[in-house]
Motif scaffolding. Structure first.
Motif, PDB file in Angstrom:
ATOM      1  N   ALA A  34      23.187  30.219  18.949  1.00 23.81           N
ATOM      2  CA  ALA A  34      23.239  29.198  17.902  1.00 23.81           C
ATOM      3  C   ALA A  34      22.008  29.311  17.015  1.00 23.81           C
ATOM      4  N   PRO A  35      22.159  29.095  15.714  1.00 25.08           N
ATOM      5  CA  PRO A  35      21.005  29.165  14.810  1.00 25.08           C
ATOM      6  C   PRO A  35      20.138  27.921  14.879  1.00 25.08           C
ATOM      7  N   ASN A  36      18.887  28.076  14.439  1.00 27.40           N
ATOM      8  CA  ASN A  36      18.038  26.894  14.269  1.00 27.40           C
ATOM      9  C   ASN A  36      18.626  25.980  13.198  1.00 27.40           C
ATOM     10  N   TYR A  37      19.042  26.603  12.100  1.00 32.06           N
ATOM     11  CA  TYR A  37      19.731  25.836  11.060  1.00 32.06           C
ATOM     12  C   TYR A  37      20.585  26.763  10.204  1.00 32.06           C
ATOM     13  N   MET A  38      21.585  26.181   9.585  1.00 33.62           N
ATOM     14  CA  MET A  38      22.468  26.917   8.678  1.00 33.62           C
ATOM     15  C   MET A  38      22.772  26.023   7.488  1.00 33.62           C
ATOM     16  N   ILE A  39      22.629  26.591   6.292  1.00 28.23           N
ATOM     17  CA  ILE A  39      22.897  25.835   5.063  1.00 28.23           C
ATOM     18  C   ILE A  39      24.075  26.474   4.341  1.00 28.23           C
ATOM     19  N   THR A  40      25.060  25.669   4.000  1.00 30.34           N
ATOM     20  CA  THR A  40      26.166  26.119   3.150  1.00 30.34           C
ATOM     21  C   THR A  40      26.251  25.157   1.962  1.00 30.34           C
ATOM     22  N   GLY A  41      26.907  25.585   0.915  1.00 29.75           N
ATOM     23  CA  GLY A  41      26.983  24.730  -0.266  1.00 29.75           C
ATOM     24  C   GLY A  41      28.220  24.983  -1.085  1.00 29.75           C
TER      25      GLY A  41
ATOM     26  N   GLY B 283      21.138  16.800  -8.183  1.00 28.70           N
ATOM     27  CA  GLY B 283      22.453  16.169  -8.307  1.00 28.70           C
ATOM     28  C   GLY B 283      23.379  16.462  -7.147  1.00 28.70           C
ATOM     29  N   TYR B 284      22.873  17.121  -6.109  1.00 31.86           N
ATOM     30  CA  TYR B 284      23.700  17.488  -4.958  1.00 31.86           C
ATOM     31  C   TYR B 284      23.638  16.419  -3.868  1.00 31.86           C
ATOM     32  N   THR B 285      24.737  16.282  -3.133  1.00 32.92           N
ATOM     33  CA  THR B 285      24.781  15.436  -1.944  1.00 32.92           C
ATOM     34  C   THR B 285      24.533  16.316  -0.720  1.00 32.92           C
ATOM     35  N   ILE B 286      23.591  15.891   0.129  1.00 39.15           N
ATOM     36  CA  ILE B 286      23.264  16.677   1.320  1.00 39.15           C
ATOM     37  C   ILE B 286      23.865  16.006   2.550  1.00 39.15           C
ATOM     38  N   ASN B 287      24.649  16.770   3.296  1.00 39.83           N
ATOM     39  CA  ASN B 287      25.250  16.286   4.537  1.00 39.83           C
ATOM     40  C   ASN B 287      24.600  16.997   5.714  1.00 39.83           C
ATOM     41  N   TYR B 288      24.110  16.232   6.683  1.00 41.67           N
ATOM     42  CA  TYR B 288      23.464  16.808   7.863  1.00 41.67           C
ATOM     43  C   TYR B 288      24.421  16.744   9.058  1.00 41.67           C
ATOM     44  N   GLU B 289      24.317  17.773   9.897  1.00 39.36           N
ATOM     45  CA  GLU B 289      25.092  17.808  11.133  1.00 39.36           C
ATOM     46  C   GLU B 289      24.213  18.411  12.219  1.00 39.36           C
TER      47      GLU B 289
ATOM     48  N   THR C 252      31.686  20.957  -5.975  1.00 37.08           N
ATOM     49  CA  THR C 252      31.574  19.555  -5.555  1.00 37.08           C
ATOM     50  C   THR C 252      30.130  19.074  -5.478  1.00 37.08           C
ATOM     51  N   LYS C 253      29.172  19.987  -5.753  1.00 39.26           N
ATOM     52  CA  LYS C 253      27.751  19.648  -5.715  1.00 39.26           C
ATOM     53  C   LYS C 253      27.355  19.074  -4.343  1.00 39.26           C
ATOM     54  N   THR C 254      27.717  19.799  -3.297  1.00 37.20           N
ATOM     55  CA  THR C 254      27.370  19.351  -1.952  1.00 37.20           C
ATOM     56  C   THR C 254      26.669  20.465  -1.188  1.00 37.20           C
ATOM     57  N   LEU C 255      25.754  20.048  -0.310  1.00 40.10           N
ATOM     58  CA  LEU C 255      25.078  20.960   0.596  1.00 40.10           C
ATOM     59  C   LEU C 255      25.312  20.464   2.018  1.00 40.10           C
ATOM     60  N   ASP C 256      25.674  21.360   2.913  1.00 42.08           N
ATOM     61  CA  ASP C 256      25.862  21.018   4.318  1.00 42.08           C
ATOM     62  C   ASP C 256      24.794  21.732   5.130  1.00 42.08           C
ATOM     63  N   ILE C 257      24.005  20.961   5.867  1.00 43.89           N
ATOM     64  CA  ILE C 257      22.927  21.529   6.663  1.00 43.89           C
ATOM     65  C   ILE C 257      23.187  21.196   8.131  1.00 43.89           C
ATOM     66  N   MET C 258      23.407  22.243   8.929  1.00 46.53           N
ATOM     67  CA  MET C 258      23.602  22.063  10.358  1.00 46.53           C
ATOM     68  C   MET C 258      22.343  22.521  11.081  1.00 46.53           C
ATOM     69  N   VAL C 259      21.780  21.640  11.938  1.00 46.24           N
ATOM     70  CA  VAL C 259      20.529  21.958  12.623  1.00 46.24           C
ATOM     71  C   VAL C 259      20.723  21.869  14.128  1.00 46.24           C
ATOM     72  N   SER C 260      19.927  22.654  14.839  1.00 50.55           N
ATOM     73  CA  SER C 260      19.976  22.666  16.294  1.00 50.55           C
ATOM     74  C   SER C 260      19.370  21.384  16.863  1.00 50.55           C
ATOM     75  N   VAL C 261      19.927  20.936  18.011  1.00 48.09           N
ATOM     76  CA  VAL C 261      19.420  19.724  18.662  1.00 48.09           C
ATOM     77  C   VAL C 261      18.035  19.936  19.269  1.00 48.09           C
ATOM     78  N   CYS C 262      17.612  21.214  19.324  1.00 47.98           N
ATOM     79  CA  CYS C 262      16.328  21.497  19.974  1.00 47.98           C
ATOM     80  C   CYS C 262      15.158  20.802  19.274  1.00 47.98           C
ATOM     81  N   ASP C 263      15.205  20.760  17.937  1.00 45.70           N
ATOM     82  CA  ASP C 263      14.124  20.108  17.186  1.00 45.70           C
ATOM     83  C   ASP C 263      14.683  19.729  15.816  1.00 45.70           C
ATOM     84  N   VAL C 264      15.427  18.657  15.804  1.00 49.61           N
ATOM     85  CA  VAL C 264      16.193  18.273  14.618  1.00 49.61           C
ATOM     86  C   VAL C 264      15.313  18.102  13.384  1.00 49.61           C
TER      87      VAL C 264
END
Length: 242
Positions: free
Chosen positions: A185-192, A228-234, A196-208
């Motif tokens: 699993a990655p430390n984090y992954m960013i997609t966009g 102007g982008y909306t950032i969604n964290y997971e 729709t002007k959105t960014l999705d950031i998925m982060v590891s539970v190890c050090d959120v």
């Protein structure tokens, strides 16, 4: 023949002689204009300093098409181009590679042009059977800003530019010493999504919080205004080893 011309000229009225001289002068101007046009049209508009052996595998007609396409791209997007020849195109050392896929070869490389401070990522495709060559065989695009020799200038490619989101995303960072093996699993992954002007950031539970900060720090290096982008964290806990 000369005597006939002298006789013809001598028999002309004063008005006729004036008309003849105007006609001859106009004819000379037209011939000179055509000659100048032919000379400049025949000149190579793009010259590659270190082409030679580097691009020797690429058929001549494909190289000429690449040069023509590059000139058209530059002249359409770069201000104050007043030279008929750009002669300082350089293939960056270590970037030239060739690949073969279904009998179609392609050469990929990066070029730098000091005179106009531009960098382009180039792909030229051709078939070993020239009759089957691809119709659209040249791609000239912008690389990410960290691969540009002149990051202070804006690049415009055939289908992208310095501000194209897909040059920078998705972006994935794995734990030190790890890589994308389909399991780790990655430390984090960013997609966009540019639409729709959105960014999705998925982060590891190890050090959120740490990985959120690292992801945002990376986005701050990208030459795009994300205000102007909306950032969604997971948060990701699957296959995570802390």
């Amino acid at each position: 023949m000369l005597n006939m011309l002298k006789t013809f000229y001598g028999n002309l009225s004063k008005g006729g002689k004036i008309i003849l001289w105007v006609f001859l002068q106009t004819l000379v101007v037209i011939i000179l204009a055509l000659a100048i046009h032919i000379v400049f049209q025949s000149k190579t508009r793009i010259e590659i300093e270190n082409g030679g052996e580097v691009t020797s595998a690429i058929p001549d007609e494909y190289m000429e098409n690449f040069k023509k396409t590059l000139w058209e791209l530059i002249s359409s997007n770069v201000d104050n181009i007043d030279k008929n020849v750009i002669d300082d195109v350089v293939i960056r050392d270590g970037t030239y590679e060739e690949v073969i896929n279904d009998n179609v070869k392609s050469a990929n490389f990066i070029i730098d042009i000091d005179s106009i401070k531009q960098t382009f990522a180039v792909s030229i495709g051709w078939s070993e059977n020239s009759k089957d060559g691809p119709d659209n065989n040249v791609s000239i695009e912008c690389p990410p800003v960290d691969e540009m020799k002149y990051p202070e200038t804006v690049c415009y490619g055939m289908y992208n530019n310095t501000y194209s989101l897909d040059l920078y995303l998705p972006h994935t960072v794995y734990p030190e010493g790890s890589e994308d093996d389909g399991v780790t699993a990655p430390n984090y992954m960013i997609t966009g999504d540019e639409g729709t002007k959105t960014l999705d950031i998925m982060v590891s539970v190890c050090d959120v919080e740490r990985f959120k900060k690292e992801a945002l720090d990376y986005l701050n290096t990208v030459p795009i205004d994300f205000s102007g982008y909306t950032i969604n964290y997971e948060t990701n806990s699957i296959n995570v080893e802390c």
